[in-house]
Design a protein around this motif. Structure first.
Motif, PDB file in Angstrom:
ATOM      1  N   VAL A  35      31.942  39.885  41.781  1.00  0.00           N
ATOM      2  CA  VAL A  35      32.709  39.026  41.084  1.00  0.00           C
ATOM      3  C   VAL A  35      33.231  37.857  41.954  1.00  0.00           C
ATOM      4  O   VAL A  35      33.931  38.360  43.048  1.00  0.00           O
ATOM      5  CB  VAL A  35      33.617  39.646  40.397  1.00  0.00           C
ATOM      6  CG1 VAL A  35      34.725  38.893  39.628  1.00  0.00           C
ATOM      7  CG2 VAL A  35      33.299  40.839  39.515  1.00  0.00           C
ATOM      8  N   LEU A  36      33.003  36.756  41.820  1.00  0.00           N
ATOM      9  CA  LEU A  36      33.825  35.555  42.446  1.00  0.00           C
ATOM     10  C   LEU A  36      35.285  35.290  41.983  1.00  0.00           C
ATOM     11  O   LEU A  36      35.323  34.864  40.926  1.00  0.00           O
ATOM     12  CB  LEU A  36      32.860  34.482  42.556  1.00  0.00           C
ATOM     13  CG  LEU A  36      31.668  34.471  43.095  1.00  0.00           C
ATOM     14  CD1 LEU A  36      30.589  33.293  42.547  1.00  0.00           C
ATOM     15  CD2 LEU A  36      31.805  34.249  44.537  1.00  0.00           C
ATOM     16  N   ASP A  37      36.167  36.053  42.660  1.00  0.00           N
ATOM     17  CA  ASP A  37      37.507  35.986  42.204  1.00  0.00           C
ATOM     18  C   ASP A  37      38.403  34.653  42.628  1.00  0.00           C
ATOM     19  O   ASP A  37      38.263  34.606  44.021  1.00  0.00           O
ATOM     20  CB  ASP A  37      38.111  37.255  42.752  1.00  0.00           C
ATOM     21  CG  ASP A  37      39.572  37.793  42.020  1.00  0.00           C
ATOM     22  OD1 ASP A  37      40.315  36.335  41.873  1.00  0.00           O
ATOM     23  OD2 ASP A  37      39.867  38.584  42.045  1.00  0.00           O
ATOM     24  N   PRO A  38      38.563  33.827  41.950  1.00  0.00           N
ATOM     25  CA  PRO A  38      39.334  32.844  42.444  1.00  0.00           C
ATOM     26  C   PRO A  38      40.646  32.923  43.283  1.00  0.00           C
ATOM     27  O   PRO A  38      41.276  32.034  43.972  1.00  0.00           O
ATOM     28  CB  PRO A  38      39.429  31.755  41.108  1.00  0.00           C
ATOM     29  CG  PRO A  38      39.473  32.743  40.273  1.00  0.00           C
ATOM     30  CD  PRO A  38      38.453  33.808  40.330  1.00  0.00           C
ATOM     31  N   SER A  39      41.109  34.013  43.076  1.00  0.00           N
ATOM     32  CA  SER A  39      42.421  34.455  43.788  1.00  0.00           C
ATOM     33  C   SER A  39      42.185  34.768  45.245  1.00  0.00           C
ATOM     34  O   SER A  39      43.022  35.102  45.782  1.00  0.00           O
ATOM     35  CB  SER A  39      43.663  35.553  42.963  1.00  0.00           C
ATOM     36  OG  SER A  39      42.314  36.869  43.217  1.00  0.00           O
ATOM     37  N   VAL A  40      41.074  34.983  45.474  1.00  0.00           N
ATOM     38  CA  VAL A  40      40.639  35.501  47.096  1.00  0.00           C
ATOM     39  C   VAL A  40      39.483  34.654  47.235  1.00  0.00           C
ATOM     40  O   VAL A  40      38.312  34.645  47.352  1.00  0.00           O
ATOM     41  CB  VAL A  40      39.958  36.695  47.047  1.00  0.00           C
ATOM     42  CG1 VAL A  40      39.707  37.306  48.156  1.00  0.00           C
ATOM     43  CG2 VAL A  40      40.846  37.887  46.196  1.00  0.00           C
ATOM     44  N   ALA A  41      39.973  33.218  47.730  1.00  0.00           N
ATOM     45  CA  ALA A  41      39.357  32.133  48.029  1.00  0.00           C
ATOM     46  C   ALA A  41      38.444  32.319  49.471  1.00  0.00           C
ATOM     47  O   ALA A  41      39.224  32.991  50.511  1.00  0.00           O
ATOM     48  CB  ALA A  41      39.832  30.820  48.142  1.00  0.00           C
ATOM     49  N   ARG A  45      34.010  30.144  54.486  1.00  0.00           N
ATOM     50  CA  ARG A  45      32.957  31.226  54.641  1.00  0.00           C
ATOM     51  C   ARG A  45      32.265  31.043  53.111  1.00  0.00           C
ATOM     52  O   ARG A  45      31.117  31.827  52.916  1.00  0.00           O
ATOM     53  CB  ARG A  45      33.552  32.687  54.651  1.00  0.00           C
ATOM     54  CG  ARG A  45      34.190  32.800  56.013  1.00  0.00           C
ATOM     55  CD  ARG A  45      34.651  34.319  56.262  1.00  0.00           C
ATOM     56  NE  ARG A  45      35.922  34.256  55.302  1.00  0.00           N
ATOM     57  CZ  ARG A  45      37.080  33.888  55.960  1.00  0.00           C
ATOM     58  NH1 ARG A  45      37.301  33.130  57.181  1.00  0.00           N
ATOM     59  NH2 ARG A  45      38.439  33.896  55.217  1.00  0.00           N
ATOM     60  N   SER A  46      32.696  29.881  52.184  1.00  0.00           N
ATOM     61  CA  SER A  46      31.906  30.056  50.954  1.00  0.00           C
ATOM     62  C   SER A  46      30.625  29.992  51.118  1.00  0.00           C
ATOM     63  O   SER A  46      29.767  30.525  50.249  1.00  0.00           O
ATOM     64  CB  SER A  46      32.497  28.785  50.087  1.00  0.00           C
ATOM     65  OG  SER A  46      33.780  29.139  49.724  1.00  0.00           O
ATOM     66  N   ALA A  47      30.118  28.886  52.032  1.00  0.00           N
ATOM     67  CA  ALA A  47      28.674  28.646  52.006  1.00  0.00           C
ATOM     68  C   ALA A  47      27.839  29.994  52.741  1.00  0.00           C
ATOM     69  O   ALA A  47      26.786  30.423  52.173  1.00  0.00           O
ATOM     70  CB  ALA A  47      28.255  27.438  52.854  1.00  0.00           C
ATOM     71  N   GLU A  73      38.856  37.576  37.288  1.00  0.00           N
ATOM     72  CA  GLU A  73      39.418  38.614  38.204  1.00  0.00           C
ATOM     73  C   GLU A  73      38.805  39.818  38.077  1.00  0.00           C
ATOM     74  O   GLU A  73      38.027  40.218  37.247  1.00  0.00           O
ATOM     75  CB  GLU A  73      40.959  38.803  37.547  1.00  0.00           C
ATOM     76  CG  GLU A  73      41.818  39.642  38.187  1.00  0.00           C
ATOM     77  CD  GLU A  73      41.539  41.441  38.169  1.00  0.00           C
ATOM     78  OE1 GLU A  73      41.560  41.782  39.398  1.00  0.00           O
ATOM     79  OE2 GLU A  73      41.184  41.844  37.199  1.00  0.00           O
ATOM     80  N   THR A  74      38.579  40.463  39.296  1.00  0.00           N
ATOM     81  CA  THR A  74      37.584  41.333  39.714  1.00  0.00           C
ATOM     82  C   THR A  74      37.419  42.629  38.721  1.00  0.00           C
ATOM     83  O   THR A  74      36.704  42.967  38.184  1.00  0.00           O
ATOM     84  CB  THR A  74      37.525  41.903  41.109  1.00  0.00           C
ATOM     85  OG1 THR A  74      37.231  40.695  42.018  1.00  0.00           O
ATOM     86  CG2 THR A  74      36.515  42.992  41.415  1.00  0.00           C
ATOM     87  N   LEU A  99      44.255  44.937  49.177  1.00  0.00           N
ATOM     88  CA  LEU A  99      43.544  44.288  47.995  1.00  0.00           C
ATOM     89  C   LEU A  99      42.511  45.165  47.391  1.00  0.00           C
ATOM     90  O   LEU A  99      42.475  45.505  46.363  1.00  0.00           O
ATOM     91  CB  LEU A  99      43.136  42.812  48.617  1.00  0.00           C
ATOM     92  CG  LEU A  99      42.248  42.186  47.198  1.00  0.00           C
ATOM     93  CD1 LEU A  99      43.186  42.144  46.064  1.00  0.00           C
ATOM     94  CD2 LEU A  99      41.539  40.682  47.833  1.00  0.00           C
ATOM     95  N   ALA A 100      41.855  45.542  48.523  1.00  0.00           N
ATOM     96  CA  ALA A 100      40.700  46.267  48.034  1.00  0.00           C
ATOM     97  C   ALA A 100      41.031  47.620  47.376  1.00  0.00           C
ATOM     98  O   ALA A 100      40.502  48.047  46.274  1.00  0.00           O
ATOM     99  CB  ALA A 100      39.730  46.791  49.228  1.00  0.00           C
TER     100      ALA A 100
END
Length: 410
Positions: A35-41, A45-47, A73-74, A99-100
């Motif tokens: 899950v790509l969570d926008p709250s955890v940018a 490191r995105s690439a 949201e995950t 968070l985890a």
């Protein structure tokens, strides 16, 4: 037919992945999910993350499977997919950050079975406790002794086949601007590990502080994203000096497991009064302090998404010991730019330098000029990253200019 979701996070691999292996053994259908969570940018490191995800998708497809990617949201996206597929169980690799663990608690509170598996560290972070009492080790050396003798699980084989539900949209992996000089993914990680074992491991103890030689493994981003199993890496790299570094990684994870506020609060408050100096902080971030060895390290970070281990110690010590700026400012900058920045290691190492963490000598001092001359005796590291000093010979190349915030004069 049982359906199990395997929720990937910092475990982007198929080799030695206990959560994935168990799902493939017990369930008729498996749903590998990220899950790509926008709250955890992921930031810079995105690439690298995208490369890791594409590589994982390819590995799963080679086994008849798929990596399903969702955005949102995950916990919400995981439960949405569970309802869509009829999944009754979620498998995760247990992690230590606040968070985890919050995600895991929330999943455990849903109407679904949550099973946690090892895989983020060599030794599970809650396995070892001091014989004298306490829930974790606060000093590294006794932890190293206990860790070295701790039982290890067997390295899990990659699944031969991953059976996924039919007619389920895989989802898109977004592109991002390349950053740094390393390629992400398990295939690149395993190739790097093979090369390191053949060409660098035997020389590690002698060479790992050689700034110009760059004789470190460069495996840390792959360990952070879980492209490599820490346990398999420890098994294959059976050399004490290098294994000790893997133990340091586990050490910071068990500290974070016991003290999840490590990124925000002093582990051992010392009554520091930090300076607010925006100009000095900006000069440090940009590699314009006028101290060549410090500036070289900070410019390597900006150029490569990586910094030599010795340079990390020197640059961090300069910020907190010399400039008297809060370690949290430095940790945030490192976290933004390092490909390998994770909560436990980044925060633990910064607190160690600041004297608020697990260092038994909280007032430890650093002589920057002595460090530079010892670990970059010919000045090659400084010249590589501070080109305006390229014409200066050693040892003059290491002399501080006294000019902050401007290019250094030749």
């Amino acid at each position: 037919m049982d359906t199990v979701i395997v929720l990937f996070n910092r475990d982007l691999r198929v080799h030695d992945h206990p959560a994935l292996a168990a799902a493939c053994e017990r369930a008729g259908r498996v749903v590998p999910l990220f899950v790509l969570d926008p709250s955890v940018a992921a930031g810079r490191r995105s690439a690298f993350l995208g490369e890791c995800l594409r590589d994982l998708r390819e590995s799963l497809r080679d086994r008849g499977g798929e990596l399903f990617v969702r955005q949102g949201e995950t916990v919400a996206e995981t439960m949405r997919l569970a309802r869509e597929t009829g999944a009754t169980t979620v498998h995760v690799s247990a992690d230590v950050s606040a968070l985890a663990r919050s995600r895991q608690r929330r999943l455990a509170g849903e109407r679904i079975e949550l099973r946690r598996f090892p895989g983020v560290t060599v030794v599970p972070p809650d396995l070892l406790q001091p014989s004298g009492g306490g829930d974790h080790y606060k000093v590294f050396t006794p932890y190293w002794r206990a860790w070295s003798q701790a039982p290890r699980r067997a390295v899990a084989d990659p699944p031969k086949r991953v059976s996924v539900p039919e007619d389920l949209a895989p989802g898109d992996i977004p592109d991002a601007e390349p950053y740094g000089i390393m390629r992400g993914g398990e295939q690149a990680a395993r190739a790097r590990l093979d090369t390191w074992i053949k060409e660098g491991l035997d020389d590690y103890e002698e060479g790992h502080d050689d700034l110009a030689g760059a004789r470190t493994s460069r495996l840390s981003p792959y360990l952070h994203f879980g492209c490599l199993s820490p346990l398999e890496t420890a098994v294959r790299c059976d050399q004490e000096a290098f294994t000790r570094q893997l133990c340091w990684r586990d050490f910071h994870h068990q500290v974070t497991f016991a003290f999840p506020e490590l990124p925000r609060r002093d582990y051992r408050p010392r009554g520091h009064t930090w300076r607010a100096d925006a100009g000095a902080l900006r000069a440090w971030k940009e590699g314009l302090t006028g101290v060549p060895i410090v500036d070289a390290g900070m410019r390597q970070l900006l150029a490569e998404g990586f910094m030599h281990n010795r340079a990390r110690m020197i640059t961090a010590a300069y910020l907190v010991k010399e400039l008297k700026i809060d370690w949290r400012e430095g940790a945030a900058h490192f976290f933004e730019h390092l490909l390998d920045a994770d909560v436990a290691n980044n925060s633990g190492n910064w607190q160690w330098i600041a004297g608020t963490g697990n260092d038994t000598r909280p007032n430890r001092s650093f002589n920057y000029l002595r460090q530079a001359r010892r670990f970059d005796p010919e000045g090659a590291y400084v010249r590589r990253y501070v080109p305006e000093l390229a014409g200066l010979p050693a040892p003059a190349v290491h002399e501080p200019t006294g000019v902050r915030g401007y290019p250094m004069p030749l």
